[in-house]
Scaffold this motif. Structure first.
Motif, mmCIF file in Angstrom:
data_model
loop_
_atom_site.group_PDB
_atom_site.id
_atom_site.type_symbol
_atom_site.label_atom_id
_atom_site.label_comp_id
_atom_site.label_asym_id
_atom_site.label_seq_id
_atom_site.Cartn_x
_atom_site.Cartn_y
_atom_site.Cartn_z
ATOM 1 N N ASN A 245 0.835 -1.204 0.000
ATOM 2 C CA ASN A 245 0.000 0.000 0.000
ATOM 3 C C ASN A 245 0.867 1.250 0.000
ATOM 4 O O ASN A 245 2.050 1.204 0.345
ATOM 5 N N LEU A 246 0.268 2.365 -0.358
ATOM 6 C CA LEU A 246 1.035 3.601 -0.475
ATOM 7 C C LEU A 246 1.442 4.186 0.872
ATOM 8 O O LEU A 246 2.256 5.112 0.923
ATOM 9 N N ASP A 247 0.903 3.636 1.947
ATOM 10 C CA ASP A 247 1.339 4.095 3.272
ATOM 11 C C ASP A 247 2.615 3.381 3.724
ATOM 12 O O ASP A 247 3.098 3.586 4.843
ATOM 13 N N GLY A 248 3.149 2.531 2.850
ATOM 14 C CA GLY A 248 4.393 1.838 3.162
ATOM 15 C C GLY A 248 4.212 0.439 3.712
ATOM 16 O O GLY A 248 5.182 -0.323 3.805
ATOM 17 N N GLN A 249 2.988 0.081 4.091
ATOM 18 C CA GLN A 249 2.745 -1.260 4.620
ATOM 19 C C GLN A 249 2.662 -2.282 3.488
ATOM 20 O O GLN A 249 2.147 -1.992 2.414
ATOM 21 N N VAL A 250 3.199 -3.477 3.754
ATOM 22 C CA VAL A 250 3.103 -4.583 2.802
ATOM 23 C C VAL A 250 2.422 -5.747 3.507
ATOM 24 O O VAL A 250 2.849 -6.163 4.588
ATOM 25 N N HIS A 251 1.356 -6.252 2.898
ATOM 26 C CA HIS A 251 0.603 -7.369 3.456
ATOM 27 C C HIS A 251 0.817 -8.590 2.563
ATOM 28 O O HIS A 251 0.794 -8.476 1.326
ATOM 29 N N VAL A 252 1.019 -9.747 3.182
ATOM 30 C CA VAL A 252 1.415 -10.931 2.412
ATOM 31 C C VAL A 252 0.640 -12.167 2.848
ATOM 32 O O VAL A 252 0.050 -12.217 3.940
ATOM 33 N N ALA A 253 0.672 -13.176 1.977
ATOM 34 C CA ALA A 253 0.130 -14.499 2.297
ATOM 35 C C ALA A 253 0.900 -15.542 1.504
ATOM 36 O O ALA A 253 1.402 -15.262 0.414
ATOM 37 N N GLY A 254 0.997 -16.727 2.060
ATOM 38 C CA GLY A 254 1.641 -17.840 1.364
ATOM 39 C C GLY A 254 3.132 -17.628 1.188
ATOM 40 O O GLY A 254 3.830 -17.136 2.082
ATOM 41 N N ASP A 255 3.628 -17.970 0.002
ATOM 42 C CA ASP A 255 5.062 -17.942 -0.283
ATOM 43 C C ASP A 255 5.523 -16.575 -0.801
ATOM 44 O O ASP A 255 6.361 -16.494 -1.709
ATOM 45 N N ALA A 256 5.000 -15.524 -0.222
ATOM 46 C CA ALA A 256 5.267 -14.168 -0.720
ATOM 47 C C ALA A 256 6.686 -13.695 -0.457
ATOM 48 O O ALA A 256 7.110 -12.682 -1.021
#
Length: 312
Positions: A52-63
Motif C-alpha cells: 500500500n502507499l502508506d508503506g505497509q506490505v501485506h502478504v500471504a503464502g510464499d510471498a
C-alpha cells in the motif's frame, strides 16, 4: 478510477482467504520448460503481496520466496531506459499491442526491425541495447536501480537461470540479429543479449516486486522513500503500456476482466498496479497457455473483484 477502492480492516486475512481459494482449485497449467533452470522449480508454491502507499506490505503464502522475475523485469528496464533516453526511445520501439506471439519474428520483419512495444521480447532487447549503449556497466546500473527501488541490497541474479537463458536463447538472438540488420541495435548484439538474459534472471519475492514498483501507483514517487523515480507523465505511460501489452496475448482479457495495468513473467509472477492505492504481486509457477500464472491470475482477479480495484 470509479470511487475509492475498499481498504479491508484485515488485509492479510483477506489475502489468506484468496490464497486458500487458489490452492483449492483443480491443478492446471505447466511450469515453463523451455528454460531448463525454470523447469525444476517446485510448481506448488503460491504467494501474494500487496504494497500500500502508506508503506505497509501485506502478504500471504510464499510471498517471501524469491523467484525468477523473467519478463516482469521489462518494467524496470523500460523505466531506466525512459530516464536515460527520454522521448528518443520511442523512435526505436513503439507502444502498440502486437497481436502476435511475444517472440514473433515475422512481425518484426514486416515492420523493418521496429518492435511493436517494449514488453515483447524484441522490444525488451531494444531497451536492453539502449542501456548497454548508455551505461558503461549496464547490468550494475540496472541492479542498483532495482535494489534501490525495493530497498533490498541483497537482491541478486540466479546464475543457473542466467546460464540457462544464454544457452537456450537462439530465438532471442535471431530477433536481435534481425533488428541489427535494420540498424535498430547499436551495441554488439551479444552484449545486448547478455544484458537481456541477465535482467530476466533477477530473483525477487512478491514482497520485493510489489514494494519496488509502488512508484507506478503514486504518480512516479516512491512512497517509502519520497524519491521521484520517474515523472508523472512517464508513470502514466508505463502503466498504459502495461495495460495494453503486459499480459502477452491475454492483455485484452485481463483488461476486460480485471481492469488494472499488469505485467507477467514465465517465472510465474504477475504484478498489477492500482493507481492511488498500491501494487499487487502474485506468484505461482504453473502457467496457462498464454504464459501467465494460473493461480496468480485467479488471486489478482479475486482481490480486484472484492475490493473494487478496476481503473475503469
Amino acid at each position: 478510477m470509479e470511487g475509492t477502492p475498499k481498504r479491508p480492516s484485515n488485509q492479510e486475512l483477506l489475502l489468506n482467504e484468496i490464497l486458500q481459494e487458489a490452492l483449492a482449485l483443480p491443478l492446471s497449467g505447466e511450469v515453463a520448460n523451455y528454460i531448463p533452470a525454470l523447469a525444476s522449480v517446485n510448481p506448488n508454491q503460491c504467494g501474494i503481496a500487496v504494497a500500500n502507499l502508506d508503506g505497509q506490505v501485506h502478504v500471504a503464502g510464499d510471498a517471501d520466496v524469491p523467484f525468477s522475475i523473467q519478463s516482469v523485469s521489462k518494467v524496470f528496464g523500460l523505466a531506466l531506459a525512459m530516464l536515460r533516453m527520454g522521448d528518443d526511445l520511442w523512435q526505436r520501439v513503439h507502444m502498440e499491442p502486437s497481436g502476435q506471439a511475444f517472440n514473433s519474428i515475422v512481425q518484426l520483419e514486416w515492420e523493418h526491425g521496429i518492435p511493436r512495444n517494449p514488453f515483447i521480447n524484441a522490444g525488451a532487447i531494444v531497451v536492453a541495447d539502449t542501456l548497454v549503449s548508455h551505461y558503461s556497466a549496464s547490468k550494475n546500473a540496472l541492479m542498483s536501480f532495482v535494489r534501490g527501488l525495493a530497498d533490498r541490497p541483497e537482491i541478486a541474479v540466479n546464475q543457473d537461470v542466467f546460464l540457462s537463458e544464454k544457452q537456450h536463447g537462439s530465438r532471442n538472438a535471431a530477433l536481435a540479429y534481425l533488428m541489427k540488420s535494420f540498424g535498430n541495435i547499436e551495441a554488439d548484439v551479444e552484449d545486448a543479449l547478455d544484458h537481456y538474459f541477465y535482467q530476466c534472471s533477477i530473483e525477487m519475492s512478491c514482497r520485493d516486486v510489489a514494494r519496488s514498483l509502488s512508484f507506478l501507483a503514486n504518480r512516479g514517487v516512491q512512497p517509502h522513500s519520497g524519491d521521484t523515480i520517474v515523472s508523472r507523465r512517464d508513470a502514466h505511460r508505463i502503466n498504459a503500456i502495461m495495460q495494453t501489452s503486459g499480459m502477452y496475448d491475454q492483455s485484452g482479457e485481463f483488461a476486460f476482466e480485471v481492469g488494472l495495468p499488469a505485467k507477467s513473467g514465465v517465472g510465474g509472477g504477475i504484478v498489477a498496479i492500482v493507481p492511488n492505492y498500491g501494487v499487487i504481486c502474485a506468484w505461482s509457477p504453473r502457467l496457462n497457455q498464454y504464459g501467465n500464472s494460473c493461480m496468480g491470475m485467479y488471486m489478482i482477479t479475486r482481490l480486484a473483484e472484492k475490493l473494487g480495484l478496476s481503473v475503469y
